[in-house]
Each structure stands twice: as C-alpha cells, then as structure tokens.
Design a protein around this motif. Structure first.
Motif, mmCIF file in Angstrom:
data_model
loop_
_atom_site.group_PDB
_atom_site.id
_atom_site.type_symbol
_atom_site.label_atom_id
_atom_site.label_comp_id
_atom_site.label_asym_id
_atom_site.label_seq_id
_atom_site.Cartn_x
_atom_site.Cartn_y
_atom_site.Cartn_z
ATOM 1 N N GLN A 134 0.828 -1.206 0.000
ATOM 2 C CA GLN A 134 0.000 0.000 0.000
ATOM 3 C C GLN A 134 0.863 1.256 0.000
ATOM 4 O OE1 GLN A 134 -2.694 -0.432 3.332
ATOM 5 N NE2 GLN A 134 -3.520 -2.331 2.524
ATOM 6 N N GLY A 135 2.141 1.090 0.296
ATOM 7 C CA GLY A 135 3.068 2.219 0.350
ATOM 8 C C GLY A 135 4.493 1.724 0.187
ATOM 9 N N THR A 136 5.434 2.487 0.729
ATOM 10 C CA THR A 136 6.850 2.180 0.632
ATOM 11 C C THR A 136 7.243 1.155 1.693
ATOM 12 O OG1 THR A 136 7.259 4.408 -0.190
ATOM 13 C CG2 THR A 136 9.137 3.239 0.696
ATOM 14 N N VAL A 137 7.990 0.123 1.284
ATOM 15 C CA VAL A 137 8.428 -0.918 2.209
ATOM 16 C C VAL A 137 9.924 -1.184 2.027
ATOM 17 C CG1 VAL A 137 6.160 -2.008 2.405
ATOM 18 C CG2 VAL A 137 7.742 -2.790 0.636
ATOM 19 N N GLY A 138 10.531 -1.746 3.079
ATOM 20 C CA GLY A 138 11.946 -2.070 3.045
ATOM 21 C C GLY A 138 12.220 -3.524 2.716
ATOM 22 N N SER A 139 11.192 -4.374 2.908
ATOM 23 C CA SER A 139 11.345 -5.792 2.600
ATOM 24 C C SER A 139 9.975 -6.443 2.476
ATOM 25 C CB SER A 139 12.168 -6.508 3.673
ATOM 26 O OG SER A 139 11.537 -6.422 4.927
#
Length: 148
Positions: A118-123
């Motif tokens: 749904q948005g920005t993720v790191g993993s």
C-alpha cells in the motif's frame, strides 16, 4: 508449527545464522512480535535480483516455521505475482522500521495478478498461505531480522 514465546524476544535470536537452504540461499532467524507473543521463523534470504525473481516458484510445500525474506536496497513500493508458484502464500509487506505495512493473505497459486504494497516498504516476507490468520499476525506487528 512456529514456536511461540511470551513477552519480548526471549528465546528468539533475530539474525542468527541457520546455514544454507537446499536451494542454496542463506538462512537466518526472523522474529515476529504480535501482541504478547513472539514467533521465530527460519527464513531464506532472497538477496540478489535473480534470487528475488525466482522466489518460491516451483516449490511444492513450505513448513509453518519457515519463510523467505526479500530485502530491498532502498525502501520502495513493492509488487509481486504468483506465476509458477505452486502453493498459496501470505505476502507480508514490511516497512523499513520493521512494522508490517500490510498483508496479502492466501494469494492464489499461478496468478499473474500483481500483489502490491500500500506504500513504501523495506522488505517483503513470504510465509505459508493462511499462517498469518492462524497466528493472528496483523499490520502493525513487528518483524525483526538482520542479514549475516
């Protein structure tokens, strides 16, 4: 089943090396804390572009205490598909701070429909399909691991 431990990270050592999987990927311990329970998983690290493209394709099963983590060099929106994936998966989108952003539960095998954050993720973490519901793992829960 995944081990369950009350309280904090007692008994769960995130980042502990678990050797190499049969697929040749490095494995580490990953911990998910949900409410008052911490659960440990042995996860394969899909570190390279090639490993991430392969993911869980062609695998016939996944144990309840295992998974695969897809770390990104920098946080970004993520999109996955299930092409050539034989088993349903729970796809867990994890923010850079380790909190679960969202979960695409029980994704359909062989589907080419994109499954997106749904948005920005790191993993992104993949577990056996249906496991997050069984273990009451939800958005906002904490995922802790580290690369060897």
């Amino acid at each position: 089943a995944a081990c369950t431990m009350p309280g904090s990270m007692d008994g769960c050592s995130p980042g502990a090396s678990q050797g190499t999987s049969t697929a040749g990927l490095q494995q580490v311990t990953l911990c998910i804390t949900s409410k008052d329970k911490t659960r440990a998983f042995t996860v394969e690290i899909a570190a390279t572009t090639q490993q991430q493209a392969q993911g869980m394709m062609y695998r016939e099963s996944m144990a309840d205490d295992t998974g695969m983590i897809f770390p990104f060099d920098r946080p970004r929106p993520a999109s996955f598909w299930m092409k050539n994936t034989l088993i349903p998966l729970d796809i867990i989108f994890v923010r850079e701070n380790g909190t679960i952003e969202s979960i695409a539960a029980d994704t359909a095998p062989y589907s080419e429909e994109p499954v997106t954050s749904q948005g920005t993720v790191g993993s992104v973490l993949e577990l056996r399909g249906g496991l997050t519901a069984e273990l009451d793992i939800k958005a906002g829960d904490k995922v802790v691991w580290s690369q060897p």
